[in-house]
Design a protein around this motif. Sequence first.
Motif, PDB file in Angstrom:
ATOM      1  N   MET A  36       0.840  -1.174   0.000  1.00  8.98           N
ATOM      2  CA  MET A  36       0.000   0.000   0.000  1.00  8.98           C
ATOM      3  C   MET A  36       0.892   1.246   0.000  1.00  8.98           C
ATOM      4  SD  MET A  36      -2.819   1.490   2.738  1.00  8.98           S
ATOM      5  CE  MET A  36      -3.066  -0.074   3.462  1.00  8.98           C
ATOM      6  N   ILE A  37       0.524   2.216  -0.791  1.00  6.75           N
ATOM      7  CA  ILE A  37       1.286   3.456  -0.903  1.00  6.75           C
ATOM      8  C   ILE A  37       1.177   4.254   0.400  1.00  6.75           C
ATOM      9  CG2 ILE A  37      -0.559   4.872  -1.875  1.00  6.75           C
ATOM     10  CD1 ILE A  37       1.733   5.817  -3.916  1.00  6.75           C
ATOM     11  N   ALA A  38       2.215   5.001   0.706  1.00 11.03           N
ATOM     12  CA  ALA A  38       2.212   5.819   1.919  1.00 11.03           C
ATOM     13  C   ALA A  38       1.156   6.917   1.819  1.00 11.03           C
ATOM     14  CB  ALA A  38       3.591   6.450   2.131  1.00 11.03           C
ATOM     15  N   HIS A  39       0.649   7.303   2.977  1.00 14.92           N
ATOM     16  CA  HIS A  39      -0.271   8.436   3.058  1.00 14.92           C
ATOM     17  C   HIS A  39       0.588   9.688   3.224  1.00 14.92           C
ATOM     18  CE1 HIS A  39      -3.714  10.872   4.044  1.00 14.92           C
ATOM     19  NE2 HIS A  39      -3.088  11.280   5.143  1.00 14.92           N
ATOM     20  N   ILE A  40       0.470  10.614   2.289  1.00 12.84           N
ATOM     21  CA  ILE A  40       1.281  11.830   2.315  1.00 12.84           C
ATOM     22  C   ILE A  40       0.355  13.017   2.532  1.00 12.84           C
ATOM     23  CG2 ILE A  40       2.936  13.265   1.043  1.00 12.84           C
ATOM     24  CD1 ILE A  40       3.424  10.683  -0.701  1.00 12.84           C
ATOM     25  N   GLU A  41       0.719  13.850   3.499  1.00  9.57           N
ATOM     26  CA  GLU A  41      -0.112  15.027   3.761  1.00  9.57           C
ATOM     27  C   GLU A  41       0.755  16.211   4.147  1.00  9.57           C
ATOM     28  OE1 GLU A  41      -2.773  14.623   7.117  1.00  9.57           O
ATOM     29  OE2 GLU A  41      -1.356  13.327   8.148  1.00  9.57           O
ATOM     30  N   LYS A  42       0.197  17.383   3.850  1.00  7.94           N
ATOM     31  CA  LYS A  42       0.853  18.621   4.246  1.00  7.94           C
ATOM     32  C   LYS A  42       0.338  18.987   5.629  1.00  7.94           C
ATOM     33  CE  LYS A  42       2.011  23.255   2.876  1.00  7.94           C
ATOM     34  NZ  LYS A  42       2.106  24.222   1.818  1.00  7.94           N
ATOM     35  N   ILE A  43       1.263  19.280   6.522  1.00  8.38           N
ATOM     36  CA  ILE A  43       0.917  19.702   7.877  1.00  8.38           C
ATOM     37  C   ILE A  43       1.672  20.999   8.139  1.00  8.38           C
ATOM     38  CG2 ILE A  43       0.994  19.123  10.327  1.00  8.38           C
ATOM     39  CD1 ILE A  43       0.910  16.162   9.458  1.00  8.38           C
ATOM     40  N   GLU A  44       0.920  22.091   8.176  1.00 11.98           N
ATOM     41  CA  GLU A  44       1.483  23.433   8.326  1.00 11.98           C
ATOM     42  C   GLU A  44       2.498  23.675   7.204  1.00 11.98           C
ATOM     43  OE1 GLU A  44       2.713  24.074  12.384  1.00 11.98           O
ATOM     44  OE2 GLU A  44       0.746  23.486  13.142  1.00 11.98           O
ATOM     45  N   THR A  62      12.551  13.950  -3.376  1.00 15.77           N
ATOM     46  CA  THR A  62      11.564  13.383  -2.447  1.00 15.77           C
ATOM     47  C   THR A  62      10.892  12.117  -2.985  1.00 15.77           C
ATOM     48  OG1 THR A  62      11.208  15.557  -1.450  1.00 15.77           O
ATOM     49  CG2 THR A  62       9.510  13.892  -1.058  1.00 15.77           C
ATOM     50  N   PRO A  63      10.413  12.083  -4.235  1.00 19.79           N
ATOM     51  CA  PRO A  63       9.792  10.839  -4.714  1.00 19.79           C
ATOM     52  C   PRO A  63      10.772   9.658  -4.716  1.00 19.79           C
ATOM     53  CG  PRO A  63       9.252  12.657  -6.184  1.00 19.79           C
ATOM     54  CD  PRO A  63      10.274  13.168  -5.216  1.00 19.79           C
ATOM     55  N   ARG A  64      12.052   9.938  -4.939  1.00 20.65           N
ATOM     56  CA  ARG A  64      13.074   8.884  -4.904  1.00 20.65           C
ATOM     57  C   ARG A  64      13.158   8.297  -3.493  1.00 20.65           C
ATOM     58  NH1 ARG A  64      16.453   8.909  -9.246  1.00 20.65           N
ATOM     59  NH2 ARG A  64      18.103   7.875  -8.087  1.00 20.65           N
ATOM     60  N   ASP A  65      13.222   9.189  -2.492  1.00 19.87           N
ATOM     61  CA  ASP A  65      13.300   8.726  -1.105  1.00 19.87           C
ATOM     62  C   ASP A  65      12.050   7.952  -0.712  1.00 19.87           C
ATOM     63  OD1 ASP A  65      15.822   9.671  -0.499  1.00 19.87           O
ATOM     64  OD2 ASP A  65      15.123  11.426   0.600  1.00 19.87           O
ATOM     65  N   LEU A  66      10.885   8.471  -1.078  1.00 21.55           N
ATOM     66  CA  LEU A  66       9.636   7.804  -0.711  1.00 21.55           C
ATOM     67  C   LEU A  66       9.538   6.420  -1.343  1.00 21.55           C
ATOM     68  CD1 LEU A  66       7.185  10.830  -0.928  1.00 21.55           C
ATOM     69  CD2 LEU A  66       8.099   9.762   1.142  1.00 21.55           C
ATOM     70  N   TYR A 115       4.968   7.544  -6.546  1.00 25.86           N
ATOM     71  CA  TYR A 115       5.214   8.591  -5.550  1.00 25.86           C
ATOM     72  C   TYR A 115       5.385   9.957  -6.197  1.00 25.86           C
ATOM     73  CZ  TYR A 115       5.085   5.453  -1.638  1.00 25.86           C
ATOM     74  OH  TYR A 115       4.640   4.574  -0.685  1.00 25.86           O
ATOM     75  N   GLY A 116       5.887   9.992  -7.413  1.00 26.86           N
ATOM     76  CA  GLY A 116       5.952  11.259  -8.134  1.00 26.86           C
ATOM     77  C   GLY A 116       4.556  11.847  -8.309  1.00 26.86           C
ATOM     78  N   LYS A 117       3.596  10.984  -8.663  1.00 33.75           N
ATOM     79  CA  LYS A 117       2.207  11.440  -8.835  1.00 33.75           C
ATOM     80  C   LYS A 117       1.590  11.845  -7.496  1.00 33.75           C
ATOM     81  CE  LYS A 117       1.486   8.716 -12.979  1.00 33.75           C
ATOM     82  NZ  LYS A 117       0.923   7.501 -13.563  1.00 33.75           N
ATOM     83  N   GLU A 118       1.891  11.105  -6.437  1.00 34.00           N
ATOM     84  CA  GLU A 118       1.350  11.446  -5.113  1.00 34.00           C
ATOM     85  C   GLU A 118       1.871  12.803  -4.640  1.00 34.00           C
ATOM     86  OE1 GLU A 118      -1.011   9.863  -3.095  1.00 34.00           O
ATOM     87  OE2 GLU A 118      -1.306   8.825  -5.000  1.00 34.00           O
ATOM     88  N   GLU A 127       2.807  15.269  -6.523  1.00 32.04           N
ATOM     89  CA  GLU A 127       2.108  16.284  -7.321  1.00 32.04           C
ATOM     90  C   GLU A 127       0.735  16.596  -6.727  1.00 32.04           C
ATOM     91  OE1 GLU A 127       1.852  15.392 -11.489  1.00 32.04           O
ATOM     92  OE2 GLU A 127       4.021  15.027 -11.627  1.00 32.04           O
ATOM     93  N   LYS A 128      -0.005  15.566  -6.327  1.00 28.47           N
ATOM     94  CA  LYS A 128      -1.325  15.768  -5.745  1.00 28.47           C
ATOM     95  C   LYS A 128      -1.248  16.607  -4.470  1.00 28.47           C
ATOM     96  CE  LYS A 128      -3.152  11.252  -7.061  1.00 28.47           C
ATOM     97  NZ  LYS A 128      -3.605   9.979  -6.481  1.00 28.47           N
ATOM     98  N   VAL A 129      -0.294  16.306  -3.623  1.00 29.14           N
ATOM     99  CA  VAL A 129      -0.176  16.965  -2.321  1.00 29.14           C
ATOM    100  C   VAL A 129       0.312  18.408  -2.471  1.00 29.14           C
ATOM    101  CG1 VAL A 129       1.017  16.934  -0.093  1.00 29.14           C
ATOM    102  CG2 VAL A 129       0.161  14.817  -1.074  1.00 29.14           C
ATOM    103  N   THR A 130       1.246  18.637  -3.369  1.00 28.21           N
ATOM    104  CA  THR A 130       1.820  19.980  -3.512  1.00 28.21           C
ATOM    105  C   THR A 130       0.958  20.903  -4.355  1.00 28.21           C
ATOM    106  OG1 THR A 130       3.223  19.230  -5.351  1.00 28.21           O
ATOM    107  CG2 THR A 130       4.194  19.221  -3.136  1.00 28.21           C
ATOM    108  N   ASN A 131       0.022  20.349  -5.110  1.00 24.48           N
ATOM    109  CA  ASN A 131      -0.853  21.175  -5.948  1.00 24.48           C
ATOM    110  C   ASN A 131      -2.177  21.517  -5.274  1.00 24.48           C
ATOM    111  OD1 ASN A 131       0.957  21.354  -8.051  1.00 24.48           O
ATOM    112  ND2 ASN A 131       0.239  19.473  -9.007  1.00 24.48           N
ATOM    113  N   LYS A 132      -2.309  21.220  -3.993  1.00 27.45           N
ATOM    114  CA  LYS A 132      -3.562  21.520  -3.286  1.00 27.45           C
ATOM    115  C   LYS A 132      -3.622  22.969  -2.931  1.00 27.45           C
ATOM    116  CE  LYS A 132      -4.743  17.058  -1.406  1.00 27.45           C
ATOM    117  NZ  LYS A 132      -4.932  16.264  -0.232  1.00 27.45           N
TER     118      LYS A 132
END
Length: 159
Positions: free
Chosen positions: A1-9, A113-117, A149-152, A154-159
């Motif tokens: 399962m892919i990691a849950h990525i979220e922006k916090i502050e 970051t996507p490489r590390d994830l 993870y590259g796509k994930e 993008e989703k998080v940073t484009n919010k």
Amino acid sequence: MIAHIEKIENSYTATYERHLNHSIQEVWSYLTDNEKLPKWFSELRVDELRKGGVIKFDMGDGTFDELSILDLKVNSVLEFSWWLDTVRFELTEGSNGCILLLIEKIKTITDHTPRDLAGWHVCLDVIEALLDGRTIDRKEEWKIWYEKYGKEIEKVTNK
């Protein structure tokens, strides 16, 4: 399962959750035992396993970076610096084994970051495979997860 990525502050958190059919002690040994660490992350070596201790990262050029152990509870929590970020492993009892959480706190999203994830994702897959007596093709798996993870990101940073 892919990691849950979220922006916090002003930073980000990536949380991986794995249900493993192995004991906490077995999983803990892969996170902290220098005989087992290279099997899933060849650059890491525990130098001093204690809060305030050191994990060394082999830079591949004869030098080592020192990563500080920020929190340690044997068979439960291992948290260390990951340069400007932090990586935290948490183990809890689960049905037929244990639950492994890996939480990476990411200060700034970069091109790396996507490489590390993807790397952490595959590391967890490798630990599970080793515990199960299996092997996986790390390079092929990494390519698949790197794209995801590259796509994930993008989703998080484009919010």
